[in-house]
Write a protein that holds these residues in place. Structure first.
Motif, PDB file in Angstrom:
ATOM      1  N   GLN A 249       0.808  -1.214   0.000  1.00  0.00           N
ATOM      2  CA  GLN A 249       0.000   0.000   0.000  1.00  0.00           C
ATOM      3  C   GLN A 249       0.851   1.278   0.000  1.00  0.00           C
ATOM      4  OE1 GLN A 249      -2.383  -1.268   3.508  1.00  0.00           O
ATOM      5  NE2 GLN A 249      -4.184  -1.102   2.184  1.00  0.00           N
ATOM      6  N   LEU A 250       1.649   1.501   1.031  1.00  0.00           N
ATOM      7  CA  LEU A 250       2.353   2.775   1.158  1.00  0.00           C
ATOM      8  C   LEU A 250       3.376   3.001   0.043  1.00  0.00           C
ATOM      9  CD1 LEU A 250       2.915   3.129   5.018  1.00  0.00           C
ATOM     10  CD2 LEU A 250       1.247   4.294   3.569  1.00  0.00           C
ATOM     11  N   ILE A 251       4.242   2.041  -0.202  1.00  0.00           N
ATOM     12  CA  ILE A 251       5.276   2.232  -1.226  1.00  0.00           C
ATOM     13  C   ILE A 251       4.671   2.478  -2.600  1.00  0.00           C
ATOM     14  CG2 ILE A 251       7.143   1.081  -2.489  1.00  0.00           C
ATOM     15  CD1 ILE A 251       8.113  -0.083   0.131  1.00  0.00           C
ATOM     16  N   PRO A 252       3.688   1.663  -3.082  1.00  0.00           N
ATOM     17  CA  PRO A 252       3.099   1.950  -4.397  1.00  0.00           C
ATOM     18  C   PRO A 252       2.438   3.324  -4.477  1.00  0.00           C
ATOM     19  CG  PRO A 252       2.558  -0.281  -3.701  1.00  0.00           C
ATOM     20  CD  PRO A 252       3.194   0.394  -2.522  1.00  0.00           C
ATOM     21  N   ARG A 253       1.785   3.779  -3.403  1.00  0.00           N
ATOM     22  CA  ARG A 253       1.102   5.079  -3.422  1.00  0.00           C
ATOM     23  C   ARG A 253       2.101   6.231  -3.486  1.00  0.00           C
ATOM     24  NH1 ARG A 253      -3.588   3.561   1.133  1.00  0.00           N
ATOM     25  NH2 ARG A 253      -4.361   1.758  -0.046  1.00  0.00           N
ATOM     26  N   VAL A 254       3.161   6.125  -2.694  1.00  0.00           N
ATOM     27  CA  VAL A 254       4.180   7.178  -2.711  1.00  0.00           C
ATOM     28  C   VAL A 254       4.888   7.199  -4.061  1.00  0.00           C
ATOM     29  CG1 VAL A 254       6.371   7.938  -1.716  1.00  0.00           C
ATOM     30  CG2 VAL A 254       4.535   7.174  -0.214  1.00  0.00           C
ATOM     31  N   GLU A 259       6.279   9.580  -9.276  1.00  0.00           N
ATOM     32  CA  GLU A 259       6.330   9.488 -10.739  1.00  0.00           C
ATOM     33  C   GLU A 259       5.568  10.639 -11.385  1.00  0.00           C
ATOM     34  OE1 GLU A 259       4.732   6.431 -14.234  1.00  0.00           O
ATOM     35  OE2 GLU A 259       4.956   5.726 -12.170  1.00  0.00           O
ATOM     36  N   LEU A 260       4.404  10.999 -10.798  1.00  0.00           N
ATOM     37  CA  LEU A 260       3.608  12.100 -11.325  1.00  0.00           C
ATOM     38  C   LEU A 260       4.373  13.418 -11.225  1.00  0.00           C
ATOM     39  CD1 LEU A 260       0.690  12.658 -12.439  1.00  0.00           C
ATOM     40  CD2 LEU A 260       0.062  13.250 -10.086  1.00  0.00           C
ATOM     41  N   SER A 261       5.225  13.534 -10.212  1.00  0.00           N
ATOM     42  CA  SER A 261       6.002  14.765 -10.019  1.00  0.00           C
ATOM     43  C   SER A 261       7.207  14.832 -10.935  1.00  0.00           C
ATOM     44  CB  SER A 261       6.475  14.865  -8.567  1.00  0.00           C
ATOM     45  OG  SER A 261       7.533  13.944  -8.322  1.00  0.00           O
ATOM     46  N   GLY A 262       7.430  13.767 -11.716  1.00  0.00           N
ATOM     47  CA  GLY A 262       8.614  13.725 -12.568  1.00  0.00           C
ATOM     48  C   GLY A 262       9.824  13.202 -11.828  1.00  0.00           C
ATOM     49  N   GLY A 263       9.576  12.450 -10.739  1.00  0.00           N
ATOM     50  CA  GLY A 263      10.676  11.884  -9.964  1.00  0.00           C
ATOM     51  C   GLY A 263      11.244  12.825  -8.932  1.00  0.00           C
ATOM     52  N   ASP A 264      10.546  13.912  -8.650  1.00  0.00           N
ATOM     53  CA  ASP A 264      11.034  14.921  -7.702  1.00  0.00           C
ATOM     54  C   ASP A 264      10.643  14.511  -6.275  1.00  0.00           C
ATOM     55  OD1 ASP A 264      11.587  17.161  -6.157  1.00  0.00           O
ATOM     56  OD2 ASP A 264      11.006  18.569  -7.728  1.00  0.00           O
ATOM     57  N   GLU A 265      11.602  13.987  -5.548  1.00  0.00           N
ATOM     58  CA  GLU A 265      11.326  13.504  -4.189  1.00  0.00           C
ATOM     59  C   GLU A 265      10.994  14.653  -3.244  1.00  0.00           C
ATOM     60  OE1 GLU A 265      13.940  10.888  -1.177  1.00  0.00           O
ATOM     61  OE2 GLU A 265      13.293   9.841  -2.999  1.00  0.00           O
ATOM     62  N   THR A 286      -6.340   7.195  -7.257  1.00  0.00           N
ATOM     63  CA  THR A 286      -5.575   8.360  -7.691  1.00  0.00           C
ATOM     64  C   THR A 286      -5.385   8.357  -9.202  1.00  0.00           C
ATOM     65  OG1 THR A 286      -4.396   8.276  -5.567  1.00  0.00           O
ATOM     66  CG2 THR A 286      -3.466   9.682  -7.279  1.00  0.00           C
ATOM     67  N   LYS A 287      -5.126   7.188  -9.769  1.00  0.00           N
ATOM     68  CA  LYS A 287      -4.954   7.089 -11.222  1.00  0.00           C
ATOM     69  C   LYS A 287      -6.203   7.550 -11.968  1.00  0.00           C
ATOM     70  CE  LYS A 287      -1.487   3.453 -11.892  1.00  0.00           C
ATOM     71  NZ  LYS A 287      -1.249   2.051 -12.351  1.00  0.00           N
ATOM     72  N   GLU A 288      -7.374   7.208 -11.442  1.00  0.00           N
ATOM     73  CA  GLU A 288      -8.622   7.599 -12.109  1.00  0.00           C
ATOM     74  C   GLU A 288      -8.776   9.115 -12.131  1.00  0.00           C
ATOM     75  OE1 GLU A 288     -11.691   5.550 -10.049  1.00  0.00           O
ATOM     76  OE2 GLU A 288     -11.223   3.591 -10.938  1.00  0.00           O
ATOM     77  N   HIS A 289      -8.418   9.794 -11.036  1.00  0.00           N
ATOM     78  CA  HIS A 289      -8.491  11.254 -10.998  1.00  0.00           C
ATOM     79  C   HIS A 289      -7.480  11.877 -11.963  1.00  0.00           C
ATOM     80  CE1 HIS A 289     -11.135  10.790  -7.608  1.00  0.00           C
ATOM     81  NE2 HIS A 289     -11.196  12.104  -7.395  1.00  0.00           N
ATOM     82  N   VAL A 290      -6.279  11.316 -11.977  1.00  0.00           N
ATOM     83  CA  VAL A 290      -5.240  11.836 -12.868  1.00  0.00           C
ATOM     84  C   VAL A 290      -5.658  11.666 -14.323  1.00  0.00           C
ATOM     85  CG1 VAL A 290      -2.876  11.457 -13.689  1.00  0.00           C
ATOM     86  CG2 VAL A 290      -3.352  11.527 -11.230  1.00  0.00           C
ATOM     87  N   GLU A 291      -6.199  10.514 -14.650  1.00  0.00           N
ATOM     88  CA  GLU A 291      -6.597  10.254 -16.035  1.00  0.00           C
ATOM     89  C   GLU A 291      -7.708  11.191 -16.476  1.00  0.00           C
ATOM     90  OE1 GLU A 291      -6.596   9.031 -19.742  1.00  0.00           O
ATOM     91  OE2 GLU A 291      -5.090   8.498 -18.220  1.00  0.00           O
ATOM     92  N   LEU A 292      -8.637  11.510 -15.590  1.00  0.00           N
ATOM     93  CA  LEU A 292      -9.704  12.445 -15.942  1.00  0.00           C
ATOM     94  C   LEU A 292      -9.120  13.829 -16.233  1.00  0.00           C
ATOM     95  CD1 LEU A 292     -13.162  12.839 -14.321  1.00  0.00           C
ATOM     96  CD2 LEU A 292     -11.727  14.852 -14.583  1.00  0.00           C
ATOM     97  N   ASP A 301       1.047  16.019 -16.843  1.00  0.00           N
ATOM     98  CA  ASP A 301       1.350  15.487 -15.508  1.00  0.00           C
ATOM     99  C   ASP A 301       1.957  16.548 -14.578  1.00  0.00           C
ATOM    100  OD1 ASP A 301       0.306  13.125 -16.309  1.00  0.00           O
ATOM    101  OD2 ASP A 301       2.170  11.966 -16.183  1.00  0.00           O
ATOM    102  N   PRO A 302       2.908  17.371 -15.032  1.00  0.00           N
ATOM    103  CA  PRO A 302       3.420  18.427 -14.145  1.00  0.00           C
ATOM    104  C   PRO A 302       2.326  19.393 -13.693  1.00  0.00           C
ATOM    105  CG  PRO A 302       4.916  18.099 -15.991  1.00  0.00           C
ATOM    106  CD  PRO A 302       3.684  17.297 -16.288  1.00  0.00           C
ATOM    107  N   GLN A 303       1.386  19.705 -14.600  1.00  0.00           N
ATOM    108  CA  GLN A 303       0.283  20.597 -14.219  1.00  0.00           C
ATOM    109  C   GLN A 303      -0.628  19.927 -13.195  1.00  0.00           C
ATOM    110  OE1 GLN A 303      -1.340  21.369 -18.156  1.00  0.00           O
ATOM    111  NE2 GLN A 303      -0.449  23.435 -18.194  1.00  0.00           N
ATOM    112  N   ILE A 304      -0.905  18.647 -13.410  1.00  0.00           N
ATOM    113  CA  ILE A 304      -1.763  17.916 -12.468  1.00  0.00           C
ATOM    114  C   ILE A 304      -1.102  17.849 -11.100  1.00  0.00           C
ATOM    115  CG2 ILE A 304      -2.772  15.653 -11.947  1.00  0.00           C
ATOM    116  CD1 ILE A 304      -3.030  15.252 -15.008  1.00  0.00           C
TER     117      ILE A 304
END
Length: 498
Positions: A249-254, A259-265, A286-292, A301-304
């Motif tokens: 759960q935690l690792i995949p979500r983070v 990844e959405l941030s472009g790898g910016d930790e 989260t993926k469903e919201h991003v895809e919409l 993705d950077p804008q999202i």
């Protein structure tokens, strides 16, 4: 022939039968106690005691013995257990079932059971909650692990775990899983949880999932992983994060957010620290919201991710009830993808406010003062008023009317400076009073420079007006007075004094 069997812990068993003609008899607790003592002395004394009740000893028959008000076939300790349980509110039929299903209770001393009941009550589990707990989990009265757990909870924590939280734990967790609870708590403290916050965390997690079912190693791995993204701070703010499994759960979500941030930790850390609750949502959600936002709004993705940082609660907005119709409204107003991105970063609450209880009322106000439906100007104005309440908006419009402005005037000012509709009523009233009374200016000057209402009254308006009035008099331009930068204003002020 009716009969009684008299049994004692000393394994003495006497046979007693009623005398002919006297078949009905009874004994209370006092008589039975006296009978037991007599049975240990001599048969002559026992016969003397039984005779008035129509009873005599039998040499040949083993006869059952009972006494009024006591369950059958129980010894003294068990009878006292019945008395203790009755005080808690447990009925005899329930007591019988408890003892049948938990025979260890009958071999446990009454003092031990009574001490355990007192321990539970000391932790706040009392009355109906204590009754329900014992009915559902009678092993709380005998399990050895519970003693150490409750002594740690009551004596070693800087605060009190809520009784209902403890009851939920006792109900959902086998006592063996309580072992090591103290060491897991100490581990959280070692990782940096403030002493004064540990009980807050324990009261806001699922203790079974977060503490009991997880090993010390698992808890250590979780806190170590999260330390890269705000660690203890996000755990303190959102304790239920500890409920989640690290690997599934935690690792995949983070990682998805990263990844959405472009790898910016660092950016991911900023997002998680702003809204730790975002980790409560599955990757699929989260993926469903991003895809919409990608497909319908046309965002990158950077804008999202930027919208997530500005307004992370977008993750909790319903796609069907909020995201789709509101982005659709912006598109109807003529906004393209870049416009929508700029709008949502400036007025993110547009995605979260209730339509029926908030937005629709504001739309009505805007249309009444002259905004046309499905126009860019309407979208800009609606974005501005998302930051104020309906009541404040109504007062602001009423204030302008009271100073003689028409709907067309308010429309013109708000198109130049949409923020005037979101300023607080009391602040606007003070500035307009100072403009007309303190500065002796016409309120109509706001038509040319409505941004005047956005500057701080004391720090900017009064300060600059008083400073400039001595040099150039009272007829100065409001725009030039207020819009010049602080450095330039100071330089001009020094030049005028030189």
């Amino acid at each position: 022939m009716s009969s009684l069997c008299l049994c004692y812990p000393s394994f003495l068993s006497l046979s007693i039968i009623p005398c002919p003609g006297k078949l009905q008899f009874s004994m209370d607790h006092h008589q039975l106690s006296l009978l037991a003592n007599l049975a240990k002395t001599s048969r002559s004394n026992l016969r003397h005691f039984l005779a008035p009740m129509g009873l005599r000893l039998s040499e040949h028959l083993l006869i059952q013995c009972s006494y009024l008000g006591s369950p059958p076939n129980i010894q003294n300790e068990t009878r006292l257990l019945y008395s203790l349980f009755r005080q808690i509110g447990i009925e005899d039929k329930e007591i019988k079932l408890i003892l049948e299903q938990n025979p260890s209770l009958t071999s446990t001393t009454l003092d031990s059971v009574r001490a355990r009941v007192f321990l539970l009550q000391s932790a706040g589990i009392k009355g109906i909650e204590l009754y329900r707990l014992i009915i559902k989990c009678p092993n709380v009265l005998t399990a050895e692990e519970i003693d150490y757990f409750f002594h740690f909870v009551l004596n070693s924590l800087p605060g009190k775990i809520e009784p209902l939280q403890l009851k939920r734990l006792m109900t959902a967790t086998e006592p063996r899983f309580l072992v090591g609870f103290d060491r897991k708590v100490m581990l959280l403290l070692d990782h940096g949880v403030p002493q004064e916050k540990i009980v807050h965390i324990l009261n806001n997690v699922n203790l079974t999932k977060a503490m009991c079912f997880k090993s010390i190693e698992e808890i250590d791995r979780t806190t170590t992983f999260l330390s890269r993204f705000g660690g203890i701070n996000i755990i303190v703010r959102r304790p239920m994060i500890l409920n989640f499994d690290l690997d599934t759960q935690l690792i995949p979500r983070v990682e998805f957010l990263k990844e959405l941030s472009g790898g910016d930790e660092d950016a991911t850390r900023t997002l998680l620290c702003k809204l730790p609750a975002i980790l409560s949502y599955s990757v699929e959600h989260t993926k469903e919201h991003v895809e919409l936002l990608r497909s319908f709004a046309g965002l990158t993705d950077p804008q999202i991710f930027k919208i997530f940082v500005v307004f992370p609660n977008v993750i909790s907005a319903s796609k069907e009830r909020k995201l789709l119709p509101r982005i659709g409204f912006l598109k109807q107003c003529g906004l393209n993808s870049d416009d929508i991105f700029k709008f949502l970063t400036k007025a993110p609450l547009f995605l979260g406010l209730s339509y029926e209880e908030n937005l629709v009322h504001k739309l009505v106000f805007l249309v009444k003062i002259g905004y046309e439906y499905r126009t860019r100007e309407l979208a800009d104005a609606l974005g501005a008023v998302t930051r104020t309440s309906c009541d404040n908006l109504q007062k602001v419009i009423g204030l302008f009317f009271s100073y003689g402005f028409s709907s067309a005037d308010i429309l013109a000012m708000s198109k130049k400076h949409p923020q005037i509709l979101q300023y607080t009523y009391s602040s606007l009233q003070e500035k307009m009073e100072y403009l007309t009374e303190g500065m002796g200016r016409e309120v109509g000057e706001l038509l040319a420079f409505p941004a005047f209402l956005g500057y701080k009254l004391d720090d900017r308006i009064k300060h600059r007006y008083e400073a400039k009035k001595k040099v150039i008099g009272e007829g100065m331009s409001l725009n030039k007075l207020l819009s010049v930068s602080a450095d330039r204003f100071s330089a001009e002020k020094e030049k005028s004094h030189s």
